[in-house]
Design a protein around this motif. Structure first.
Motif, PDB file in Angstrom:
ATOM      1  N   GLN A 143      26.152  64.605  27.767  1.00 44.14           N
ATOM      2  CA  GLN A 143      27.100  64.309  28.853  1.00 44.14           C
ATOM      3  C   GLN A 143      26.454  64.581  30.217  1.00 44.14           C
ATOM      4  N   THR A 144      26.599  63.615  31.116  1.00 48.03           N
ATOM      5  CA  THR A 144      26.099  63.743  32.490  1.00 48.03           C
ATOM      6  C   THR A 144      27.193  64.342  33.376  1.00 48.03           C
ATOM      7  N   PHE A 145      26.814  65.278  34.248  1.00 48.89           N
ATOM      8  CA  PHE A 145      27.785  65.898  35.154  1.00 48.89           C
ATOM      9  C   PHE A 145      27.277  65.892  36.597  1.00 48.89           C
ATOM     10  N   VAL A 146      28.172  65.622  37.520  1.00 49.29           N
ATOM     11  CA  VAL A 146      27.905  65.872  38.937  1.00 49.29           C
ATOM     12  C   VAL A 146      28.982  66.854  39.394  1.00 49.29           C
ATOM     13  N   ILE A 147      28.552  68.041  39.808  1.00 42.55           N
ATOM     14  CA  ILE A 147      29.513  69.115  40.059  1.00 42.55           C
ATOM     15  C   ILE A 147      29.359  69.664  41.477  1.00 42.55           C
ATOM     16  N   VAL A 148      30.412  69.563  42.255  1.00 40.80           N
ATOM     17  CA  VAL A 148      30.448  70.233  43.561  1.00 40.80           C
ATOM     18  C   VAL A 148      30.938  71.654  43.317  1.00 40.80           C
ATOM     19  N   THR A 149      30.184  72.632  43.802  1.00 41.44           N
ATOM     20  CA  THR A 149      30.591  74.003  43.523  1.00 41.44           C
ATOM     21  C   THR A 149      30.146  74.977  44.599  1.00 41.44           C
ATOM     22  N   HIS A 150      30.943  76.021  44.792  1.00 40.80           N
ATOM     23  CA  HIS A 150      30.528  77.142  45.635  1.00 40.80           C
ATOM     24  C   HIS A 150      30.006  78.272  44.753  1.00 40.80           C
ATOM     25  N   ASN A 151      30.015  78.038  43.423  1.00 42.52           N
ATOM     26  CA  ASN A 151      29.604  79.082  42.485  1.00 42.52           C
ATOM     27  C   ASN A 151      28.069  79.084  42.350  1.00 42.52           C
ATOM     28  N   GLU A 152      27.465  80.132  42.908  1.00 41.53           N
ATOM     29  CA  GLU A 152      25.996  80.233  42.936  1.00 41.53           C
ATOM     30  C   GLU A 152      25.391  80.195  41.540  1.00 41.53           C
ATOM     31  N   GLU A 153      26.057  80.909  40.612  1.00 42.15           N
ATOM     32  CA  GLU A 153      25.524  81.026  39.264  1.00 42.15           C
ATOM     33  C   GLU A 153      25.423  79.642  38.614  1.00 42.15           C
ATOM     34  N   LEU A 154      26.516  78.889  38.727  1.00 44.33           N
ATOM     35  CA  LEU A 154      26.538  77.546  38.159  1.00 44.33           C
ATOM     36  C   LEU A 154      25.478  76.672  38.822  1.00 44.33           C
ATOM     37  N   ALA A 155      25.417  76.745  40.145  1.00 44.57           N
ATOM     38  CA  ALA A 155      24.469  75.901  40.883  1.00 44.57           C
ATOM     39  C   ALA A 155      23.040  76.204  40.446  1.00 44.57           C
ATOM     40  N   ASN A 156      22.751  77.479  40.183  1.00 39.93           N
ATOM     41  CA  ASN A 156      21.392  77.846  39.796  1.00 39.93           C
ATOM     42  C   ASN A 156      21.072  77.484  38.347  1.00 39.93           C
ATOM     43  N   LEU A 157      22.107  77.377  37.507  1.00 40.01           N
ATOM     44  CA  LEU A 157      21.893  76.970  36.117  1.00 40.01           C
ATOM     45  C   LEU A 157      21.682  75.461  35.993  1.00 40.01           C
ATOM     46  N   ALA A 158      22.178  74.724  36.965  1.00 41.71           N
ATOM     47  CA  ALA A 158      22.127  73.259  36.901  1.00 41.71           C
ATOM     48  C   ALA A 158      20.678  72.771  36.875  1.00 41.71           C
ATOM     49  N   ASP A 159      20.484  71.553  36.365  1.00 47.44           N
ATOM     50  CA  ASP A 159      19.142  70.979  36.321  1.00 47.44           C
ATOM     51  C   ASP A 159      18.606  70.754  37.729  1.00 47.44           C
ATOM     52  N   ARG A 160      19.544  70.432  38.636  1.00 42.80           N
ATOM     53  CA  ARG A 160      19.154  70.219  40.027  1.00 42.80           C
ATOM     54  C   ARG A 160      20.249  70.730  40.925  1.00 42.80           C
ATOM     55  N   LYS A 161      19.849  71.335  42.014  1.00 41.62           N
ATOM     56  CA  LYS A 161      20.820  71.808  42.999  1.00 41.62           C
ATOM     57  C   LYS A 161      20.539  71.055  44.292  1.00 41.62           C
ATOM     58  N   LEU A 162      21.508  70.280  44.746  1.00 39.48           N
ATOM     59  CA  LEU A 162      21.343  69.540  45.993  1.00 39.48           C
ATOM     60  C   LEU A 162      22.174  70.238  47.060  1.00 39.48           C
ATOM     61  N   VAL A 163      21.541  70.554  48.178  1.00 42.92           N
ATOM     62  CA  VAL A 163      22.236  71.277  49.242  1.00 42.92           C
ATOM     63  C   VAL A 163      22.618  70.299  50.340  1.00 42.92           C
ATOM     64  N   MET A 164      23.910  70.244  50.656  1.00 41.78           N
ATOM     65  CA  MET A 164      24.383  69.346  51.721  1.00 41.78           C
ATOM     66  C   MET A 164      24.649  70.116  52.999  1.00 41.78           C
ATOM     67  N   SER A 165      24.328  69.479  54.103  1.00 40.71           N
ATOM     68  CA  SER A 165      24.619  70.052  55.408  1.00 40.71           C
ATOM     69  C   SER A 165      24.830  68.881  56.354  1.00 40.71           C
ATOM     70  N   ASP A 166      25.951  68.897  57.065  1.00 39.27           N
ATOM     71  CA  ASP A 166      26.242  67.820  58.022  1.00 39.27           C
ATOM     72  C   ASP A 166      26.064  66.421  57.453  1.00 39.27           C
ATOM     73  N   GLY A 167      26.566  66.218  56.245  1.00 41.94           N
ATOM     74  CA  GLY A 167      26.584  64.879  55.679  1.00 41.94           C
ATOM     75  C   GLY A 167      25.265  64.373  55.143  1.00 41.94           C
ATOM     76  N   LYS A 168      24.299  65.295  54.976  1.00 45.10           N
ATOM     77  CA  LYS A 168      22.987  64.909  54.426  1.00 45.10           C
ATOM     78  C   LYS A 168      22.531  65.956  53.428  1.00 45.10           C
ATOM     79  N   PHE A 169      21.570  65.600  52.595  1.00 44.73           N
ATOM     80  CA  PHE A 169      20.912  66.611  51.759  1.00 44.73           C
ATOM     81  C   PHE A 169      19.802  67.256  52.574  1.00 44.73           C
ATOM     82  N   LEU A 170      19.679  68.568  52.398  1.00 48.30           N
ATOM     83  CA  LEU A 170      18.578  69.260  53.109  1.00 48.30           C
ATOM     84  C   LEU A 170      17.246  68.919  52.434  1.00 48.30           C
TER      85      LEU A 170
END
Ligand SMILES: Nc1ncnc2c1ncn2[C@@H]1O[C@H](COP(=O)(O)OP(=O)(O)OP(=O)(O)O)[C@@H](O)[C@H]1O
Ligand SMILES: [Mg+2]
Length: 219
Positions: free
Chosen positions: A192-219
């Motif tokens: 199963q493929t997932f795209v997850i928006v989260t404020h949970n650091e633990e989950l974000a760090n477990l993910a295959d990729r963590k994309l950081v958004m700022s002002d409508g863009k990825f950093l």
């Protein structure tokens, strides 16, 4: 699985999404993080075809090889029902329907056979540890249980992608951890493929990729 190019969104003269491109492979769990107001929900809604990007010649959104920006409203509704699953911060189960009925609704909308849908919904609920709750109404379940029903509902039509917006934002630490484990199990077992928006650091760090958004863009 998802190929998005040059997605932008403006509300009035406010640019909320600024030329975002990304690709997500089947079986990937991608986390999108960033400060409040960064544009995460806006992006997820656009990727999930619940909102539309700014129309321009370069904007492109392919999901499971379908060019979704070209679909008409009715085709899009069918595509969404068959191919996409959604999990929100607040489960958004229908209060007057039981757990089992809530899980079956997307299958009924897809005109699937009723008894087959029910059988599958029961199997999913059992897999999620909810066999004893199938006839309960949302108000008769804990937050973690409600959210697992929402996961079963997202899975019932075997979607190509599940989009989740703060799925554990409303859960205690233990229930959140269980829910996150579940996402990884579903990935390992069913691809199963997932795209997850989260404020949970633990989950974000477990993910295959963590994309950081700022002002409508990825950093
Ligand atoms: N329908 C709308 N009309 C006008 N502005 C909007 C609308 N929806 C969102 N915005 C604005 O777009 C920006 C991004 O919103 P968005 O909901 O995508 O943020 P977010 O990253 O999900 O934040 P949070 O972490 O708080 O959920 C915000 O400044 C918000 O006020
Ligand atoms: Mg948001």
């Amino acid at each position: 699985m998802i190929k998005a190019k040059h997605l932008s969104k403006q509300f009035g003269d406010l640019t909320v999404l600024n030329d975002v491109s990304l690709q997500i492979k089947k079986g990937e769990i991608v986390a999108i993080v960033g400060a409040s107001g960064a544009g995460k929900t806006t992006l997820l809604q656009i990727l999930g075809t619940l909102d539309t990007p700014l129309k321009n010649a370069t904007a492109e959104l392919l999901i499971d090889e379908t060019d979704v920006l070209k679909l008409k409203d009715k085709e899009l509704a069918v595509f969404r029902n068959k191919k996409l699953g959604f999990i929100f911060q607040f489960h958004q189960l229908l209060p007057e329907f039981s757990a089992l009925e809530n899980v079956c609704i997307p299958a009924y909308i897809a005109n699937r056979n009723k008894s087959e849908a029910e059988k599958e919904a029961k199997e999913l609920l059992a897999y999620l540890g909810l066999s004893h709750r199938i006839n309960h109404f949302p108000s008769e379940m804990s937050g973690g249980e409600q959210q697992r029903v929402a996961v079963a509902r997202a899975l019932i039509n075997k979607p190509a992608v599940i989009f989740a917006d703060e799925p554990s934002g409303n859960l205690d630490t233990q229930s959140a951890e269980n829910l996150h484990d579940l996402f990884f199990q579903l990935r390992d077992k069913f691809g199963q493929t997932f795209v997850i928006v989260t404020h949970n650091e633990e989950l974000a760090n477990l993910a295959d990729r963590k994309l950081v958004m700022s002002d409508g863009k990825f950093l």
